[in-house]
Motif scaffolding. Structure first.
Motif, mmCIF file in Angstrom:
data_model
loop_
_atom_site.group_PDB
_atom_site.id
_atom_site.type_symbol
_atom_site.label_atom_id
_atom_site.label_comp_id
_atom_site.label_asym_id
_atom_site.label_seq_id
_atom_site.Cartn_x
_atom_site.Cartn_y
_atom_site.Cartn_z
ATOM 1 N N ILE A 163 0.863 -1.183 0.000
ATOM 2 C CA ILE A 163 0.000 0.000 0.000
ATOM 3 C C ILE A 163 0.894 1.226 0.000
ATOM 4 O O ILE A 163 1.744 1.376 0.885
ATOM 5 C CB ILE A 163 -0.919 0.011 1.239
ATOM 6 C CG1 ILE A 163 -1.867 -1.191 1.218
ATOM 7 C CG2 ILE A 163 -1.713 1.314 1.321
ATOM 8 C CD1 ILE A 163 -2.688 -1.362 2.476
ATOM 9 N N SER A 164 0.734 2.097 -0.990
ATOM 10 C CA SER A 164 1.588 3.284 -1.064
ATOM 11 C C SER A 164 0.807 4.524 -0.677
ATOM 12 O O SER A 164 -0.435 4.526 -0.655
ATOM 13 C CB SER A 164 2.172 3.447 -2.473
ATOM 14 O OG SER A 164 1.288 4.172 -3.295
ATOM 15 N N ILE A 165 1.540 5.590 -0.407
ATOM 16 C CA ILE A 165 0.897 6.847 -0.043
ATOM 17 C C ILE A 165 0.094 7.403 -1.215
ATOM 18 O O ILE A 165 -0.819 8.210 -1.030
ATOM 19 C CB ILE A 165 1.948 7.862 0.472
ATOM 20 C CG1 ILE A 165 1.256 8.973 1.261
ATOM 21 C CG2 ILE A 165 2.796 8.404 -0.678
ATOM 22 C CD1 ILE A 165 2.164 9.730 2.193
ATOM 23 N N SER A 166 0.376 6.927 -2.417
ATOM 24 C CA SER A 166 -0.404 7.319 -3.590
ATOM 25 C C SER A 166 -1.811 6.720 -3.551
ATOM 26 O O SER A 166 -2.701 7.167 -4.282
ATOM 27 C CB SER A 166 0.294 6.862 -4.874
ATOM 28 O OG SER A 166 1.620 7.330 -4.919
ATOM 29 N N ASP A 167 -2.015 5.688 -2.721
ATOM 30 C CA ASP A 167 -3.333 5.041 -2.608
ATOM 31 C C ASP A 167 -4.241 5.740 -1.605
ATOM 32 O O ASP A 167 -5.368 5.294 -1.385
ATOM 33 C CB ASP A 167 -3.168 3.578 -2.169
ATOM 34 C CG ASP A 167 -2.394 2.753 -3.168
ATOM 35 O OD1 ASP A 167 -2.636 2.917 -4.374
ATOM 36 O OD2 ASP A 167 -1.539 1.946 -2.748
ATOM 37 N N ARG A 168 -3.735 6.799 -0.974
ATOM 38 C CA ARG A 168 -4.530 7.477 0.056
ATOM 39 C C ARG A 168 -5.880 7.915 -0.506
ATOM 40 O O ARG A 168 -5.966 8.457 -1.595
ATOM 41 C CB ARG A 168 -3.747 8.684 0.581
ATOM 42 C CG ARG A 168 -4.152 9.147 1.959
ATOM 43 C CD ARG A 168 -3.034 9.970 2.587
ATOM 44 N NE ARG A 168 -2.648 11.089 1.761
ATOM 45 C CZ ARG A 168 -3.184 12.313 1.864
ATOM 46 N NH1 ARG A 168 -4.122 12.555 2.751
ATOM 47 N NH2 ARG A 168 -2.760 13.284 1.089
ATOM 48 N N GLY A 169 -6.923 7.636 0.263
ATOM 49 C CA GLY A 169 -8.278 7.962 -0.175
ATOM 50 C C GLY A 169 -9.056 6.770 -0.667
ATOM 51 O O GLY A 169 -10.294 6.791 -0.692
ATOM 52 N N CYS A 172 -3.525 -15.032 7.691
ATOM 53 C CA CYS A 172 -2.420 -14.099 7.958
ATOM 54 C C CYS A 172 -2.195 -13.190 6.748
ATOM 55 O O CYS A 172 -2.189 -13.669 5.605
ATOM 56 C CB CYS A 172 -1.131 -14.870 8.257
ATOM 57 S SG CYS A 172 -1.236 -15.932 9.718
ATOM 58 N N LEU A 173 -1.999 -11.905 7.009
ATOM 59 C CA LEU A 173 -1.813 -10.933 5.923
ATOM 60 C C LEU A 173 -0.582 -10.066 6.171
ATOM 61 O O LEU A 173 -0.559 -9.259 7.101
ATOM 62 C CB LEU A 173 -3.062 -10.047 5.804
ATOM 63 C CG LEU A 173 -2.974 -8.823 4.883
ATOM 64 C CD1 LEU A 173 -2.608 -9.221 3.457
ATOM 65 C CD2 LEU A 173 -4.292 -8.053 4.899
ATOM 66 N N PRO A 174 0.492 -10.215 5.342
ATOM 67 C CA PRO A 174 1.649 -9.314 5.436
ATOM 68 C C PRO A 174 1.377 -8.026 4.643
ATOM 69 O O PRO A 174 0.860 -8.078 3.524
ATOM 70 C CB PRO A 174 2.784 -10.117 4.779
ATOM 71 C CG PRO A 174 2.194 -11.423 4.345
ATOM 72 C CD PRO A 174 0.712 -11.279 4.354
ATOM 73 N N VAL A 175 1.737 -6.871 5.239
ATOM 74 C CA VAL A 175 1.505 -5.578 4.587
ATOM 75 C C VAL A 175 2.762 -4.725 4.668
ATOM 76 O O VAL A 175 3.421 -4.675 5.715
ATOM 77 C CB VAL A 175 0.333 -4.816 5.253
ATOM 78 C CG1 VAL A 175 0.147 -3.446 4.602
ATOM 79 C CG2 VAL A 175 -0.962 -5.620 5.176
ATOM 80 N N CYS A 176 3.081 -4.047 3.562
ATOM 81 C CA CYS A 176 4.153 -3.057 3.562
ATOM 82 C C CYS A 176 3.576 -1.719 3.118
ATOM 83 O O CYS A 176 2.948 -1.618 2.056
ATOM 84 C CB CYS A 176 5.287 -3.470 2.623
ATOM 85 S SG CYS A 176 6.703 -2.357 2.691
ATOM 86 N N ILE A 177 3.766 -0.716 3.972
ATOM 87 C CA ILE A 177 3.317 0.650 3.676
ATOM 88 C C ILE A 177 4.471 1.396 3.003
ATOM 89 O O ILE A 177 5.556 1.508 3.571
ATOM 90 C CB ILE A 177 2.908 1.386 4.962
ATOM 91 C CG1 ILE A 177 1.831 0.617 5.718
ATOM 92 C CG2 ILE A 177 2.478 2.812 4.655
ATOM 93 C CD1 ILE A 177 0.462 0.673 5.132
ATOM 94 N N ASP A 178 4.243 1.889 1.795
ATOM 95 C CA ASP A 178 5.301 2.564 1.034
ATOM 96 C C ASP A 178 5.084 4.078 1.058
ATOM 97 O O ASP A 178 4.148 4.594 0.436
ATOM 98 C CB ASP A 178 5.301 2.052 -0.410
ATOM 99 C CG ASP A 178 6.419 2.659 -1.241
ATOM 100 O OD1 ASP A 178 7.309 3.318 -0.657
ATOM 101 O OD2 ASP A 178 6.414 2.464 -2.476
ATOM 102 N N VAL A 179 5.934 4.769 1.796
ATOM 103 C CA VAL A 179 5.889 6.242 1.808
ATOM 104 C C VAL A 179 7.212 6.816 1.316
ATOM 105 O O VAL A 179 7.547 7.961 1.589
ATOM 106 C CB VAL A 179 5.550 6.783 3.213
ATOM 107 C CG1 VAL A 179 4.145 6.394 3.616
ATOM 108 C CG2 VAL A 179 6.566 6.321 4.252
ATOM 109 N N GLY A 180 7.984 5.988 0.574
ATOM 110 C CA GLY A 180 9.303 6.406 0.114
ATOM 111 C C GLY A 180 10.389 5.881 1.025
ATOM 112 O O GLY A 180 10.138 5.136 1.977
#
Length: 493
Positions: A50-56, A113-121
């Motif tokens: 999930i990237s910060i571009s997905d916000r909203g 189980c769900l692995p998540v990586c938040i991409d903000v740069g």
């Protein structure tokens, strides 16, 4: 991991059958190397990016995950991966590895189980020049948009999977780790393994050490190398254990000191002391130490705990001083991966003449001294704690996780150590027993949760242990070959 993609059940069967040898491959220290090269070895996604571009519209991104019954989420933003620093989306290896251990060590169904990586740069300049880097080519976003992104993510997960969904924060930067723990712990079912899981496994080691020394935890003086989230998490849980043993909280805090890259954490020093560090920033001693070795000489601790991720700072002279000050010095070199460890097991046992009680974050081989004595270092691995805690939390439908849960988990882990294990130099049970250890921790935590009104799964199971064992996912294979001796006598051959 190729086996996991082709045959998941076989992967976990192989892992469980030889977990002591394979755990360092699936997790620390190999996972650190895998994260540094993640874009170069990447074949297919194993988690949700999930990237910060997905916000909203994060809820719609979460909707794309194919499983409808997720019970546990491990999330990172990649800012502080082990002792390796900012690895951006390459940090996805950590949630993937952690959730492998949820299943292998505690029997939590892999599909839940769900692995998540938040991409903000990322602020890692080498990754921003790496053509294989899979994330956003931008500096890490530290604006209010970052907080909005995390808020939206938490709401999206619980909106789809329920308010009781366990969300484990992993390898966030120090500032954000503490901030999010305070912000979300009373609103969601969440914990931070770097703060709370590390604390529980370290406290369990200290509780086990008191079996060898006969010295209660309330009488220890502890000096930390490092003053980040791991050190503060451990320190706060030690204080909680001391208070439970009748020590006033202020007296307990005065028995704990920290030494970071700016020197001794103390009142009035020029470098800023973080608000989380203030309880352990004491008035300066008579003389101010200019090195960690001088701090050991001045403070005379009974235990030193390394969580700085800065390499070999438990020097030979530090180890020898600890041996001179204490009959049984406690030395925990907990930084990961192995290259970042404060000292090796061989150095610790050799320079203290085999008298130390040693634990490490990464595995070390058996050490044999010239006099023939052999020691097997205990590995202070969070895998002893977080799978069992997660299993109890999921089965009890807990809404909020208190620090008391990790205190109970630490006590349960220390009780799993047998006298023969202690005689070998271990402060933790063998990793080959980790499934049984996780079940015991889950049972102990469930009993605590129900006794204190924190569990919301009803009716309450009257017998916790059979209930837990009945719920764990197993990688055992069913036999489709009938027993010939049970066939009817007149059955055709």
């Amino acid at each position: 991991m190729g086996i996991q993609e082709r045959n998941e059940k076989l992967f976990y069967r192989v892992l469980q059958d030889d977990i002591e040898r394979l755990l360092p491959v699936v997790y620390t220290p190999t996972v650190g190397l895998a994260c540094t090269q993640y874009g170069h070895i990447f074949r297919r996604p194993k988690g949700l990016f999930i990237s910060i571009s997905d916000r909203g519209h994060i809820r719609s991104v979460v909707n794309n995950w194919p499983e409808n019954d997720v019970k546990a989420v491990v999330v990172t933003d990649g800012e502080r991966i082990l002792g390796l620093g900012d690895l951006g989306v390459y940090g996805m290896g950590i949630p993937v590895g952690k959730l492998c251990l949820y299943t292998a060590c505690a029997g939590i169904h892999p599909h839940k189980c769900l692995p998540v990586c938040i991409d903000v740069g990322t602020d890692n300049t080498s990754l921003l020049k790496d053509p294989f880097y899979m994330g956003l080519y931008q500096k890490r976003d530290r604006s209010p948009a970052y907080d909005d992104l995390i808020d939206e993510f938490m709401e999206a997960i619980t909106d789809r999977y329920g308010q009781n969904t366990l969300i484990q924060f992993e390898d966030f930067g120090n500032h954000n780790a503490f901030r999010f723990l305070r912000k979300y712990r009373e609103k969601y079912c969440t914990f931070n393994d770097d703060i709370q899981g590390t604390a529980a496994v370290a406290l369990a080691g200290l509780l086990a050490a008191q079996k060898a020394t006969g010295k209660p935890i309330a009488e220890h003086k502890v000096l930390f190398l490092g003053a980040g989230e791991a050190a503060l998490g451990i320190a706060n849980l030690i204080v909680m254990a001391m208070v439970e043993n009748g020590v006033p909280v202020e007296d307990a805090r005065r028995r704990i000191w920290m030494y970071d890259k700016h020197g001794l954490v103390r009142q009035g020093r020029e470098e800023k002391v973080d608000s989380n560090q203030e309880p352990f920033a004491h008035p300066a001693p008579d003389s101010i130490p200019h090195s960690f070795e001088e701090a050991v000489t001045l403070l005379k601790p009974s235990a030193i705990i390394g969580v700085a991720g800065a390499g070999r700072l438990f020097t030979p002279s530090v180890l020898q001083k600890m041996a001179a000050i204490n009959d049984r010095p406690i030395i925990f070199a907990l930084s990961n991966p192995t290259a970042k460890a404060e000292c090796t097991a061989e150095e610790a046992y050799t320079l203290t003449e085999g008298r130390c009680l040693f634990a490490s974050g990464s595995p070390f081989d058996v050490v044999t001294l010239p006099d023939g004595r052999s020691f097997k270092a205990g590995q202070g691995n969070n895998a002893y704690i977080f799978p069992g805690v997660a299993l109890a939390v999921i089965l009890s439908s807990v809404r909020h996780i208190s620090d008391r849960v990790f205190l109970e988990a630490a006590k349960a882990l220390s009780e799993q150590l047998s006298p023969p294990d202690l005689a070998q130099g271990r402060l933790y049970p063998p990793l080959s027993h980790i499934r049984e250890v996780s079940v015991c921790i889950a049972v102990r935590v469930m009993e605590f949760l129900y006794a204190n009104g924190m569990a919301f799964h009803y009716p309450e199971p009257p017998e916790k242990e059979p209930y837990v064992r009945s719920k764990v996912w197993t990688s055992q294979y069913d036999s489709f070959v009938p027993d010939v001796y049970q066939w009817p006598r007149n059955a055709p051959s």
